[in-house]
Design an enzyme around this catalytic site. Structure first.
Site: not given
Length: 453
Positions: A304, A381
């Site tokens: 990410s 997330h």
């Protein structure tokens, strides 16, 4: 006397006068067009027949689509001013509740307190393509919100309705591959928000090889319009950087050696749905889909980006007293001001330790005013039940990544048995579930001290 000069002067004055009159006419016309549209909206709310309502909703959305910026803003102003809550109706409902509290009077009060805009949007949604038109309307509203606090109530109504309309139960997950219709593939190229897709060949490298996957969520009311799509690399191990994944020439991983699914790009496609939660566990659904297709996979992680680490670190370095950074750290981090510092191996190595500590603090401890992590990707997330597994130094040295994050990327780990537990920990206490490896990077003396961002 120069008659030519005066003739030209008079002509210029005449032309300017006509232009001012025309501009005034345009303003009057704009006002008239928005007012006419508002009257149609009143008709739509007062009507009862569904068939006539659908036709009227179609006409309203059609006329709205033709408005330019000025008339659109005038229309939004009318929505805020004339289609809010009816005070008299609310007072009457409150009096009825106070006189006789019951489920019925409570329901009447609930209905009375709802802004008229919400029912208007529901009826506009009956028109063919109504949902897409309303998403576009909200996108255009967002363009002016920064300067118009008086219009924020309209945005709140959109978010309220869209949260119900785009409930995760309505979303459909599709596998995107080279046989997907070109119309959708073009949108995947256009909407990619993390790692730019440069051309059709670049897209093919991401979705066609056997060790690459792409999945997109769709809504039945938005034909061929992806809401979110996820790009996946199937690898042997957890990757520490994006370079090998995006490389134009690389060795394809054979199916029997694939053990890790890496979600390296997650893009939200519809700007008009920004801030609208599609529900938690979206990534869990993708994990389950990949697992069915590739049973040997045993590790599911993201790679990410970091959206605001550089700006946070800049503030901490400038702060007279920083909880996150010691004076020694600030001295060492001064090397960040050297252009191209990451290209100097000696400087990059000297910066690694203080940078890793700072990044760990940013992820584990730095919070916004609502007590949630500063990083938007982290909030997504963690809310989806992941664990912050690893922080990767100089994992992406593209211009964008260096500007936003000094090259950092992170791995979030999705363990199917732990997803719901992690989600609950985050939802209830904004707990950042992190691996021991990450926790050890945070200064022990500062571990329990939060910092506001």
């Amino acid at each position: 006397m120069n008659t030519s000069f005066f003739g030209e002067l008079l002509q210029t004055i005449s032309d300017r006068g006509r232009a001012l009159l025309a501009r005034g006419d345009r303003r009057t016309d704009a006002s008239a067009r928005s007012e006419s549209l508002v009257e149609l909206c009143e008709d739509l709310l007062s009507g009862r027949g569904e068939a006539s309502g659908v036709a009227l909703a179609r006409e309203i959305l059609g006329r709205y689509a033709e408005l330019t910026t000025g008339p659109r803003i005038a229309f939004f102003e009318a929505l805020a001013r004339r289609f809010g809550t009816d005070p008299a109706r609310v007072d009457k409902a409150i009096a009825a509740w106070q006189a006789k509290p019951s489920d019925a009077t409570a329901a009447d009060l609930h209905v009375a307190s709802e802004p008229r805009r919400q029912e208007l949007f529901r009826r506009l949604n009956l028109a063919p393509g109504g949902t897409a038109s309303l998403v576009r309307m909200r996108e255009q509203l967002m363009d002016v919100l920064a300067h118009r606090d008086d219009l924020k109530s309209i945005d709140e109504d959109f978010v309220h309705l869209f949260t119900s309309w785009f409930n995760r139960g309505f979303l459909v997950l599709r596998h995107i591959d080279w046989s997907t219709p070109a119309l959708i593939l073009e949108k995947i190229i256009r909407y990619e928000a993390v790692h730019e897709i440069h051309d059709w060949e670049d897209l093919r490298r991401r979705i066609d090889p056997p060790d690459r996957r792409c999945y997109a969520f769709f809504h039945p009311a938005l034909n061929d319009e992806p809401l979110i799509f996820v790009e996946v690399a199937l690898t042997r191990e957890i990757p520490p950087g994006i370079g090998p994944i995006l490389a134009t020439t690389r060795e394809t991983v054979e199916p029997d050696k694939m053990r890790t699914a890496v979600f390296y790009s997650i893009s939200n496609c519809q700007r008009g749905l920004a801030g609208v939660s599609f529900g938690n566990f979206l990534i869990k659904q993708v994990v389950e889909e990949v697992s069915r297709e590739m049973p040997k996979l045993n590790t599911f992680v993201t790679l990410s980006p970091v959206t605001s680490f550089a700006s946070w670190l800049k503030r901490e370095r400038a702060a007279e007293s920083s909880i996150a950074l010691s004076e020694a750290d600030k001295t060492a981090l001064a090397a960040l001001d050297t252009p191209g510092w990451w290209q100097d191996a000696e400087k990059a190595e000297a910066l690694k330790e203080p940078m890793m500590r700072a990044a760990a603090y940013y992820y584990v401890r730095a919070k916004n005013g609502r007590g949630a992590p500063l990083d938007a990707v982290a909030r997504f997330h963690l809310g989806n039940g992941a664990r912050l597994e690893r922080i990767n130094y100089l994992a992406d040295t593209s211009d964008k990544a260096m500007k936003q994050a000094h090259g950092f990327m992170v791995n979030y780990l999705y363990v199917l048995d732990d997803i719901e537990k992690n989600h609950e920990a985050y939802a209830e206490g904004r707990t950042v579930v992190a691996s021991n490896q990450v926790q050890r990077l945070v200064r022990p003396s500062l571990e329990l001290v939060p910092v506001a961002g």
